[in-house]
Design a protein around this motif. Sequence first.
Motif, short mmCIF file in Angstrom:
data_model
loop_
_atom_site.label_atom_id
_atom_site.label_comp_id
_atom_site.label_asym_id
_atom_site.label_seq_id
_atom_site.Cartn_x
_atom_site.Cartn_y
_atom_site.Cartn_z
N VAL A 142 0.87 -1.18 0.00
CA VAL A 142 0.00 0.00 0.00
C VAL A 142 0.91 1.23 0.00
N PRO A 143 1.13 1.81 -1.18
CA PRO A 143 2.02 2.96 -1.28
C PRO A 143 1.43 4.21 -0.62
N CYS A 144 2.30 5.15 -0.36
CA CYS A 144 1.88 6.39 0.30
C CYS A 144 2.81 7.52 -0.14
N CYS A 145 2.30 8.70 -0.12
CA CYS A 145 3.11 9.92 -0.30
C CYS A 145 4.06 9.84 -1.48
N GLN A 146 3.54 9.63 -2.68
CA GLN A 146 4.39 9.50 -3.85
C GLN A 146 4.75 10.88 -4.41
N HIS A 147 5.82 11.45 -3.90
CA HIS A 147 6.22 12.80 -4.30
C HIS A 147 7.28 12.81 -5.40
N GLU A 148 7.96 11.71 -5.58
CA GLU A 148 9.13 11.68 -6.47
C GLU A 148 8.85 12.23 -7.86
N ILE A 149 7.87 11.71 -8.54
CA ILE A 149 7.56 12.16 -9.91
C ILE A 149 6.97 13.56 -9.89
N ASN A 150 6.11 13.85 -8.93
CA ASN A 150 5.51 15.17 -8.83
C ASN A 150 6.59 16.26 -8.72
N LEU A 151 7.59 16.02 -7.90
CA LEU A 151 8.67 17.00 -7.75
C LEU A 151 9.47 17.16 -9.04
N GLN A 152 9.67 16.07 -9.77
CA GLN A 152 10.41 16.15 -11.03
C GLN A 152 9.62 16.89 -12.10
N LEU A 153 8.30 16.76 -12.06
CA LEU A 153 7.48 17.45 -13.05
C LEU A 153 7.58 18.96 -12.90
N LYS A 154 7.88 19.42 -11.72
CA LYS A 154 8.05 20.86 -11.49
C LYS A 154 9.35 21.37 -12.11
N LYS A 155 10.32 20.46 -12.30
CA LYS A 155 11.65 20.87 -12.73
C LYS A 155 11.95 20.57 -14.19
N ASN A 156 11.04 19.88 -14.89
CA ASN A 156 11.35 19.53 -16.27
C ASN A 156 10.39 20.22 -17.23
N LYS A 157 10.42 19.81 -18.46
CA LYS A 157 9.63 20.47 -19.49
C LYS A 157 8.35 19.73 -19.86
N LEU A 179 -3.71 19.59 -7.31
CA LEU A 179 -4.29 18.34 -6.83
C LEU A 179 -4.33 17.28 -7.93
N ILE A 180 -4.70 17.68 -9.14
CA ILE A 180 -4.74 16.75 -10.27
C ILE A 180 -3.33 16.26 -10.58
N LYS A 181 -2.37 17.18 -10.57
CA LYS A 181 -0.98 16.81 -10.85
C LYS A 181 -0.45 15.82 -9.82
N GLU A 182 -0.80 16.05 -8.55
CA GLU A 182 -0.37 15.15 -7.48
C GLU A 182 -0.95 13.75 -7.67
N ARG A 183 -2.23 13.68 -7.97
CA ARG A 183 -2.88 12.37 -8.18
C ARG A 183 -2.36 11.69 -9.44
N PHE A 184 -2.16 12.47 -10.50
CA PHE A 184 -1.59 11.94 -11.73
C PHE A 184 -0.21 11.34 -11.46
N SER A 185 0.60 12.06 -10.72
CA SER A 185 1.95 11.58 -10.38
C SER A 185 1.89 10.28 -9.60
N ALA A 186 0.97 10.20 -8.65
CA ALA A 186 0.82 8.97 -7.86
C ALA A 186 0.37 7.81 -8.73
N LEU A 187 -0.56 8.06 -9.64
CA LEU A 187 -1.04 7.01 -10.54
C LEU A 187 0.06 6.54 -11.49
N VAL A 188 0.84 7.48 -12.01
CA VAL A 188 1.96 7.11 -12.88
C VAL A 188 2.94 6.25 -12.09
N THR A 189 3.25 6.67 -10.88
CA THR A 189 4.19 5.92 -10.03
C THR A 189 3.73 4.48 -9.84
N ASP A 190 2.46 4.31 -9.47
CA ASP A 190 1.97 2.96 -9.20
C ASP A 190 1.79 2.14 -10.48
#
Length: 172
Positions: free
Chosen positions: A64-79, A94-105
């Motif tokens: 049960v994953p939690c707090c998936q920030h890794e991709i969300n933080l990278q999306l702020k820094k890339n193109k 909020l959408i970006k955060e959920r999208f990042s979590a879904l991509v991660t999983d």
Amino acid sequence: MIEYCSRLSDELCLKNLSFAVGDIAEFGEDKKPDIIITLHACDTATDYALNYAIKKGASAILSVPCCQHEINLQLKKNKAGENPVFEPLLKYGLIKERFSALVTDAVRGELLENFGYKVQMIEFIDDEGTPKNLMIRAIKKTGFEKETVAKKSSCKILQELGVSQTLENLLN
């Protein structure tokens, strides 16, 4: 929790159970685990647990994953935000955060499949209990040979987003 689980397993006369506390990135054990269970392992801790499970050939994984920030933080820094395809998904926090979590999983699921697991993504508890209710359930397929796994298990969505993901990096 470790003491409670150890005491309970003794009371129930359950053999060959062990419980440990520590940094999952540093954890090392020679024994092949039958099952790996993670509950709300924050951010990349889930990736380190999944990596351990895959490399040791665990028969089953419940994560049960939690707090998936890794991709969300990278999306702020890339193109990726400049790509009009992703614009609606990255525009609102909020959408970006959920999208990042879904991509991660989704990437985690793909990688587990690449390494011989039958994977299901399921809700394990009612939304009223917790908003973090996605469980990755993975069962090792019989007859799967490690040699059939490609050396590089690259996920195209990561390339398109211009991001990296810890589990993919650990497995390559």
